[in-house]
Design an enzyme around this catalytic site. Structure first.
Site, short mmCIF file in Angstrom:
data_model
loop_
_atom_site.label_atom_id
_atom_site.label_comp_id
_atom_site.label_asym_id
_atom_site.label_seq_id
_atom_site.Cartn_x
_atom_site.Cartn_y
_atom_site.Cartn_z
NE ARG A 12 -1.49 3.90 7.46
CZ ARG A 12 -2.70 3.50 7.80
NH1 ARG A 12 -3.73 3.71 6.98
NH2 ARG A 12 -2.92 2.89 8.93
NE ARG A 42 -2.17 -1.01 11.30
CZ ARG A 42 -2.13 -0.70 9.99
NH1 ARG A 42 -1.02 -0.85 9.32
NH2 ARG A 42 -3.18 -0.26 9.39
NE ARG A 72 -2.60 1.04 3.67
CZ ARG A 72 -3.51 0.91 4.62
NH1 ARG A 72 -4.79 0.75 4.31
NH2 ARG A 72 -3.14 0.88 5.88
P1 AMP Z 1 -6.28 2.90 10.47
O1 AMP Z 1 -5.95 4.04 9.57
O2 AMP Z 1 -7.77 2.75 10.70
O3 AMP Z 1 -5.63 1.60 10.04
O4 AMP Z 1 -5.67 3.26 11.91
C1 AMP Z 1 -4.30 3.47 12.08
C2 AMP Z 1 -3.96 3.47 13.57
O5 AMP Z 1 -4.67 4.54 14.22
C3 AMP Z 1 -4.36 2.22 14.33
O6 AMP Z 1 -3.40 1.19 14.22
C4 AMP Z 1 -4.45 2.78 15.76
O7 AMP Z 1 -3.16 2.99 16.30
C5 AMP Z 1 -5.06 4.15 15.53
N1 AMP Z 1 -6.56 4.06 15.54
C6 AMP Z 1 -7.41 4.27 14.48
N2 AMP Z 1 -8.68 4.13 14.87
C7 AMP Z 1 -8.65 3.79 16.18
C8 AMP Z 1 -9.63 3.48 17.15
N3 AMP Z 1 -10.96 3.47 16.84
N4 AMP Z 1 -9.23 3.19 18.42
C9 AMP Z 1 -7.93 3.23 18.76
N5 AMP Z 1 -6.94 3.48 17.90
C10 AMP Z 1 -7.28 3.77 16.62
#
Ligand code: AMP
Length: 215
Positions: free
Chosen positions: A160, A171, A127
């Site tokens: 990223r 993750r 990605r």
């Molecule tokens: P994402 O872009 O949704 O993959 O999120 C990237 C990172 O942001 C995640 O690995 C978490 O560290 C943080 N994050 C995003 N959404 C949440 C959430 N609802 N609760 C806690 N951490 C979050």
């Protein structure tokens, strides 16, 4: 319409969230994007969120819930929104429920994007995103015309920090531990719609559109 989008990192939530929001004219609220934006701007929230995100861990609920509440109170959310990446656990789901019921709102649909781990890993390691407009690409499945350059704005494509393999595995482990109770909850509430993910964006979006038309 008020929609939640659930799915593993790399299942295509960001890509489809954009398409859904354009077609329904509702705001796309991604907690990951909110945190990344705050990190870029070096805000207090960004400084707090950064260390968790870089390790692939969840940002503490207190911070996350407050950020979402703040965003949902904005005028553009009054007639609908799509939440992408929130809730990530039962506590966040409870908080969301309270926020919405306090303002006489309810969720219309929860889309659960299901994808096998192998596909997820392949997608995340390949990605890339545009550092300027945020458009998402995949070196293998959805490449830009010129390698490393955004088709839309010509800016440079980046990876990223949390799309590195060790962080991805962390993750995914967290995701697999926390997703089932959420899926069960929204299933019991009659809101859950499973969308099987493939590498064909049009095909997946067609399934999503048909599902939302029937809600
Ligand atoms: P994402 O872009 O949704 O993959 O999120 C990237 C990172 O942001 C995640 O690995 C978490 O560290 C943080 N994050 C995003 N959404 C949440 C959430 N609802 N609760 C806690 N951490 C979050």
């Amino acid at each position: 319409m008020r929609i939640l989008l659930l799915g593993a990192p790399g299942a295509g939530k960001g890509t489809h969230a954009k398409l859904i929001c354009e077609s329904l004219n509702i705001p796309h609220i991604s907690t990951g994007d909110i945190f990344r934006d705050n990190i870029r701007k070096n805000t207090f929230l960004g400084i707090q969120a950064r260390s968790y995100m870089e390790k692939g861990e969840l940002v503490p609920d207190e911070l996350t819930v407050a950020a979402v509440k703040n965003r949902l109170e904005k005028e553009d959310c009054s007639s609908g929104f799509l939440l992408d990446g929130f809730p990530r656990n039962i506590n966040q789901a409870g908080n969301l429920n309270k926020m919405l019921s306090d303002t006489n709102q309810r969720i219309d649909a929860v889309l659960f994007m299901e994808a096998p781990d192998k596909l997820i890993l392949e997608r995340l390691t390949e990605r890339r995103y545009c550092s300027k407009c945020g458009r998402i690409y995949n070196n293998k499945f959805n490449p830009s015309e010129v390698e490393g350059v955004c088709d839309s704005c010509g800016d440079v494509l980046l990876q990223r920090k949390d799309d590195k393999k060790e962080v991805i595995l962390e993750r995914l482990a967290i995701y697999n531990k926390t997703i089932k109770p959420l899926v069960d909850l929204y299933n019991i509430l009659g809101l859950l719609h499973k969308i099987e993910v493939t590498n064909n964006i049009e095909e997946v979006f067609y399934k999503i559109s048909k599902t939302l038309e029937a809600v």
